[in-house]
Design an enzyme around this catalytic site. Structure first.
Site: not given
Length: 406
Positions: A143, A294
Site C-alpha cells: 500500500e 486494515d
C-alpha cells in the site's frame, strides 16, 4: 476405512449436524473432506463406495469458507512494515493468532516505506499454505509509496514516490522485487500510472486504487488498464460529489469493461465508515464488497502508544490515531468483528456477510477456484460459527487449527 474401490487410502472426514454455505445460501447438509479438499459425496458413495473414517459433530454450527484478509498491517505488537532480521517470525506469530478470528489466508500489508525496508522485508516472506502453524500467506499487499500526498492518511510524506518512467523500473527501484507480491495500492492520477497498472495486471498482481484524489474518469481509465480493487472505500479519497463522484463512482460506473467486477474494501469496524455509508455502498454494489480489517500492530494490544511503519500511533478505546493528531491510521478490529458489524449495520443476510469475508476476496485475487467457497474440489479451509457469527473453530485443509475453549 475406504473400500477397495477408493481412489485414495487417505482418511475421509465427515462434518455432520451443520449448515454449510454453498451457492450463496446456508444448506443443511454434511461436508466431506479428504486430503485437504472438499469431496463430492455422490462420487464417493457411488463410484468408490467409500465412507467416513472420522465424524465431526458440529452441533448445529454454520460452516463457512475460511476468511481471507487482503489488508492487514500487523497485530499483537508486530508491525509488518518494520525491517528486522526475522520478519518471518513476526508474520508467523500474527498468522497463528488470527486463526481465532476465522482467518485462514491473508495478505501481509506494508504501508509506505523507504526502499531499504521493502528490499529487506519482501524477500523474507514467501507465499505458503496455512496449517496448524497459522493462516496461509497469499502474497504481500504493498500500500504505497505511489500515492497522493494530499490523501496520504497515516503514510509518511517523506517516502512517497512518483512514477518517473512509467515502467517496471519504478517498481523495482522502490520494491526490489515483485516476487510474492499479490496486490499494489496506487493513486491512478499520478503521471505515468496507467502503464504501471497494465504491467502489474499482466503479471497477475492485483492493482488497487486508493490514497488518491483521482476523479471518476481517471479511476475508470485505471480499471480499463486492469485495476480491479478500491482500497478502503471512502477513506483517503475524494468524498462523493454528484458532479464528479471520484473513485466511489466506480461502484455504479457504466465504463467497467463487460465481464469485469470492481471490488472494494470496507473497514467495517464502526469507526472508519458510518453505517449509512456502508449501506449505500452495499446496496449499490453488493457483489463487490470485500471486508478488510486494515488492522495495525496494536490489534490485540492494550491502549497506549505503538508503531506503524515509520509512525508512532496511539490507541484510544477502539480508535487508532497518528500520535498527537486525529488522523485514523488503521483499525484494531478483527475479521470476525467486521463480519458481525457489517451484518448488523447493513442489514444484509448471514450469507452476504460471510461471503464478503471469503468468496469476494478470493474472487478479487483470482483464487476462487480453490478458496473462498465450499465447492467440491476446493481447499477445505473452514470456519465453524454459532448463530451470532462468533467463531467456534477454524480448519485449514480439513485439519482443526483452532477451537474455542469450552
Amino acid at each position: 476405512m475406504p473400500s477397495n474401490k477408493s481412489v485414495s487410502d487417505a482418511p475421509i472426514t465427515q462434518f455432520i449436524n451443520c449448515r454449510i454455505l454453498r451457492e450463496h445460501r446456508l444448506q443443511r447438509d454434511d461436508l466431506w473432506v479428504r486430503e485437504g479438499r472438499i469431496l463430492d459425496p455422490e462420487k464417493l458413495f457411488f463410484d468408490e463406495q467409500g465412507y467416513a473414517d472420522k465424524r465431526v459433530d458440529c452441533e448445529g454450527s454454520i460452516i463457512a469458507p475460511g476468511f481471507i484478509d487482503v489488508q492487514i498491517n500487523g497485530g499483537y505488537g508486530i508491525d509488518f512494515s518494520q525491517a528486522c532480521e526475522d520478519v518471518c517470525s513476526g508474520v508467523s506469530f500474527v498468522a497463528k493468532k488470527i486463526l481465532e478470528h476465522g482467518v485462514t489466508s491473508f495478505c501481509p500489508t506494508l504501508v509506505t516505506s523507504p526502499p531499504a525496508v521493502y528490499h529487506k522485508v519482501l524477500p523474507q516472506v514467501k507465499v505458503h499454505n496455512g496449517g496448524c502453524h497459522g493462516a496461509g500467506v497469499l502474497g504481500f499487499h504493498l500500500e504505497g509509496p505511489f500515492i497522493s500526498l494530499e490523501k496520504k492518511g497515516a503514510h509518511p510524506a517523506q517516502f512517497l514516490r512518483p512514477f518517473k518512467s512509467g515502467d517496471i523500473s519504478d517498481l523495482m527501484e522502490a520494491y526490489g522485487s515483485l516476487d510474492n507480491v499479490a496486490m499494489v495500492t496506487l493513486a491512478p492520477e499520478l503521471a505515468n500510472s496507467q502503464s504501471v497498472v497494465r504491467e502489474l495486471s499482466q503479471r497477475g498482481i492485483t492493482v488497487s486504487l486508493g490514497h488518491s484524489v483521482a476523479n471518476l474518469s481517471q479511476a475508470e481509465d485505471a480499471v480499463k488498464h486492469g485495476a480491479s480493487f478500491i482500497t478502503h472505500l471512502f477513506n483517503a479519497m475524494l468524498p462523493f460529489h454528484h458532479r464528479d463522484p471520484g473513485i466511489v463512482g466506480l461502484l455504479t460506473s457504466d465504463q467497467v469493461p463487460a465481464g469485469r467486477t470492481v471490488y472494494y474494501g470496507m473497514i467495517a469496524d464502526g469507526i472508519h465508515t458510518n453505517p449509512a455509508a456502508l449501506r449505500i455502498a452495499h446496496r449499490a454494489h453488493p457483489s463487490g464488497l470485500v471486508l478488510v480489517t486494515d488492522a495495525i500492530t496494536a490489534m490485540g494490544l492494550p491502549p497506549g502508544r505503538h508503531t506503524l511503519g515509520q509512525q508512532v500511533i496511539e490507541i484510544q478505546g477502539l480508535h487508532a490515531y497518528v500520535a498527537g493528531t486525529t488522523t485514523l491510521c488503521g483499525s484494531i478490529a478483527t475479521m470476525d468483528m467486521c463480519v458481525r458489524h457489517f451484518k448488523q449495520a447493513s442489514g444484509c443476510s448471514v450469507e452476504e456477510a460471510l461471503e464478503a469475508a471469503s468468496l469476494h476476496p478470493a474472487q478479487l485475487l483470482g483464487i476462487s477456484s480453490k478458496k473462498g467457497n465450499l465447492d467440491y474440489g476446493s481447499d477445505a479451509d473452514l470456519v465453524l460459527l454459532d448463530e451470532a457469527l462468533n467463531i467456534k473453530a477454524t480448519y485449514i485443509s480439513g485439519e482443526e487449527v483452532w477451537r474455542k475453549e469450552p
